[in-house]
Design an enzyme around this catalytic site. Sequence first.
Site: not given
Ligand SMILES: NC(=O)c1ccc[n+]([C@@H]2O[C@H](COP(=O)([O-])OP(=O)(O)OC[C@H]3O[C@@H](n4cnc5c(N)ncnc54)[C@H](O)[C@@H]3O)[C@@H](O)[C@H]2O)c1
Ligand SMILES: N[C@@H](CCO)C(=O)O
Length: 438
Positions: A16-17, A22, A52, A193, A211
């Site tokens: 999902l995502g 993802g 999405r 970024g 966290k």
């Molecule tokens: N980016 C990081 O470094 C990081 C690190 C640790 C945890 N996380 C966690 O991982 C998760 C994802 O983060 P990310 O950085 O990949 O975010 P992101 O915004 O890059 O990706 C999320 C994706 O989900 C999609 N989306 C939203 N609603 C949707 C739906 N209803 N159905 C399907 N797709 C849908 C969005 O279009 C987007 O592409 C979050 O919970 C975040 O806290 C991220």
């Molecule tokens: N925004 C978070 C991503 C990881 O959870 C950070 O800067 O550490």
Amino acid sequence: MTPEPSPTRPVRVALLGAGVVGGAVARLLTEHADDMRARVGGSLEIVGIAVRRAGRDRSDLGLDPSLFTTDADELVTRADVVVEVIGGIEPARSLILRAMEHGASVVTANKALLAEDGPTLYDAAAEHGVDLYYEAAVAGAIPLLRPLRESLAGDEVRTVLGIVNGTTNYVLDKMDTTGAGFADAVEQAQALGYAEADPTADVEGFDAAAKAAILASLAFHTRVSGVDVHREGITEVTAADIAAAREMDCVVKLLAICERTDAGVSVRVHPAMIPRSHPLAGVREAFNAVFVEADAAGQLMFYGRGAGGDPTASAVLGDIVAVARHRVGGGLGPGESTYADLPVLEMGQAVTRYHISLDVEDRSGVLAQVAAAFAEHDVSIETVRQQLVPGTASQSARANLIIVTHTATDAALSSTVERLRTLDVVRGVNSLMRVEGS
Ligand SMILES: NC(=O)c1ccc[n+]([C@@H]2O[C@H](COP(=O)([O-])OP(=O)(O)OC[C@H]3O[C@@H](n4cnc5c(N)ncnc54)[C@H](O)[C@@H]3O)[C@@H](O)[C@H]2O)c1
Ligand SMILES: N[C@@H](CCO)C(=O)O
Ligand code: NA
């Protein structure tokens, strides 16, 4: 109801995502399909990826375009393992619950949801006999939750102390090393970024507090949610605070502090000065690091990348292997452990130290009045240093009085500061920060 283990049928994985995390999960799952099969003991089949928006070019992920769907509700009903990397509360929570109702184990990176409503997810996992794994939710790639949940399950954890937000660590590091102001440092973090266009969740400490809640729950076998965590972000940290820290041979870090005391558990997130000799002081840029102290194990330290697509995907893939193995071989990982049910303490009960820099008049009796305010609140002073502030002949003499306290409760320390602010001889507070790690 858990489907019967079936070594002949592939373990069906739904994603999902397809964002930062993802996308990396999808790519790595495909690239390492053979290794994954060997480690799981059966093959993994990606049965769909919920996105999405349909129609975007996702050819970089190297997947069959027909796997992409905008119907996440339907997708979760035909998987053995659902990987939620959408983020946010809804629709992530409903999709996870629906997946569990249909017998799927869940892997998620969603700290916001776990900190807000973890027990609902755990209850559903227990009810439906499925796994809930979330190593990526705290400190990204760093193996930290599995050690707390499993490796240290026989020990008594006393303290979890760490840097769990990369964005704020980057900002504070730049303020320290380049002399940048807060706003400039945030702009640099955005350009690279690290920080989002809206950096509120990071700079106001919400991400770190979520966290901290997850860490404290696991470490202390007690339900701790995000709202239980005392939270202060870094928006008020000034160049003067950074300079004050430097004069003390300290560095300012946003710390997540989870402590078990005789009275209960204390969970807080706030900026603090730590000595440059402390191992956490050497955690630079956007890295994360976490100290764990347990009765028998002693001190442990975990260090690495807390964010980014591939590092976070590494943790997600580890969880996918774990839950997929259970599908193939039977069994379940650990569920929620809340048996200790310790009271969660108020911030005022936390024991800490303050560094206070006061702008005072430089005349007889000033030090005595300031010292009396500390004594009134039973706060002991460790060091006092006075710096004369050069002024013109027409101005009355002024000085900076820099005081570091011994440990006391936060309630006593903050009351002392309020009292100091009322004294005529105190013109203002230049800098105020807690001191940890010494
Ligand atoms: N980016 C990081 O470094 C990081 C690190 C640790 C945890 N996380 C966690 O991982 C998760 C994802 O983060 P990310 O950085 O990949 O975010 P992101 O915004 O890059 O990706 C999320 C994706 O989900 C999609 N989306 C939203 N609603 C949707 C739906 N209803 N159905 C399907 N797709 C849908 C969005 O279009 C987007 O592409 C979050 O919970 C975040 O806290 C991220
Ligand atoms: N925004 C978070 C991503 C990881 O959870 C950070 O800067 O550490
Ligand atoms: Na982790």
